[in-house]
Design an enzyme around this catalytic site. Structure first.
Site, PDB file in Angstrom:
ATOM      1  N   ARG A  25      12.368  41.803  32.754  1.00  0.00           N
ATOM      2  CA  ARG A  25      13.642  41.944  33.475  1.00  0.00           C
ATOM      3  C   ARG A  25      13.593  43.069  34.523  1.00  0.00           C
ATOM      4  NH1 ARG A  25      19.356  40.552  32.654  1.00  0.00           N
ATOM      5  NH2 ARG A  25      20.678  42.365  32.957  1.00  0.00           N
ATOM      6  N   ILE A  51      23.061  40.746  38.504  1.00  0.00           N
ATOM      7  CA  ILE A  51      22.257  40.040  37.510  1.00  0.00           C
ATOM      8  C   ILE A  51      23.090  40.118  36.230  1.00  0.00           C
ATOM      9  CG2 ILE A  51      20.932  42.174  37.043  1.00  0.00           C
ATOM     10  CD1 ILE A  51      18.541  40.519  36.226  1.00  0.00           C
ATOM     11  N   SER A  52      23.251  38.993  35.529  1.00  0.00           N
ATOM     12  CA  SER A  52      24.140  38.955  34.368  1.00  0.00           C
ATOM     13  C   SER A  52      23.606  39.817  33.228  1.00  0.00           C
ATOM     14  CB  SER A  52      24.305  37.516  33.877  1.00  0.00           C
ATOM     15  OG  SER A  52      24.799  36.694  34.907  1.00  0.00           O
ATOM     16  N   GLN A  53      24.528  40.217  32.371  1.00  0.00           N
ATOM     17  CA  GLN A  53      24.201  40.935  31.129  1.00  0.00           C
ATOM     18  C   GLN A  53      23.208  40.078  30.318  1.00  0.00           C
ATOM     19  OE1 GLN A  53      27.687  40.984  28.741  1.00  0.00           O
ATOM     20  NE2 GLN A  53      26.815  42.236  27.125  1.00  0.00           N
TER      21      GLN A  53
END
Ligand code: SAH
Length: 211
Positions: A25, A51-53
């Site tokens: 990530r 960017i999503s959790q």
């Protein structure tokens, strides 16, 4: 991240956990965000997008009940992280991003990292990707005010789609859609916050307002 944010909650799908253990990530966030890449939160990726959790990426991926032979459409490439997670699980991923700069950066990044089964397109995902349709699964990672009909039309019978739906600037519902014999069944899963699903013509209108 996988142990404390995913396994400790309700993420049980082995393919999802395996994929998220293997996608780096920190290589999908801007340089100044690298030290925070694995925290339990969304992060800015430039151009006003996020960017999503990690938990939300895992939850949405798990709900799609993917098979290794699936062909998946993503709308809202952003950093390319969700596409990379999908690419670890399925045969082929088609992903569309409306912000040119993000589309180009994600395309280069995915190529450099060797995700050869991801295809990135710059454009308005409202129209889906008709020449590659139909898809076994569809994931929309921007918050829509309504479910885009052209996209749902590109879902196979027996397929699953997941999309955050609700008014802009508010909490939306993550909606799971199942299509069987051309009938659509929807189910609200959890409340979520997402950056808005925008339209190409709306963007142009906004630009024209600037003197
Ligand atoms: N999945 C991404 C995060 C998505 S953020 C990741 O893993 O990093 C939502 C993205 O959807 C933003 O980059 C935004 O520009 C994009 N988006 C918004 N409306 C869109 C549309 N109509 N078509 C394609 N992309 C869109």
């Amino acid at each position: 991240m996988v142990k404390t944010q995913l396994k400790a909650r309700d993420i049980k799908d082995r393919a999802t956990l395996h994929a998220m253990s293997n996608v780096p990530r920190h290589l999908f966030v801007p340089q100044n965000m690298k030290s925070q890449a694995y925290i339990d939160a969304p992060l800015p990726i430039g151009n006003g997008q996020t960017i999503s959790q990690p938990y939300i990426v895992a939850f949405m991926t798990q709900e799609l009940r993917l098979k290794s032979t699936d062909k998946v459409l993503e709308i809202g490439t952003g950093s390319g992280y969700q596409a990379a997670v999908l690419a670890k699980i399925v045969d082929s991923v088609y992903t569309i991003e409306i912000v040119k700069n993000l589309a180009m950066t994600a395309k280069d990044r995915l190529q450099e990292l060797g995700y050869t089964n991801v295809n990135v397109k710059w454009g308005d995902g409202y129209h889906g990707w008709p020449i590659k349709a139909p898809f076994d699964a569809i994931i929309v990672t921007a918050g829509a005010e309504a479910i885009p009909q052209p996209v749902i039309d590109q879902l196979k019978n027996g397929g699953r789609m997941i999309i955050p739906v609700g008014p802009n600037n508010s909490v939306r519902q993550l909606v799971l859609i199942k299509k069987t014999e051309n009938k659509i069944i929807t189910k609200n899963l959890i409340p979520v916050r997402f950056v808005p699903f925008t339209r190409e013509n709306e963007k142009n209108r906004e630009h024209k307002k600037i003197p």
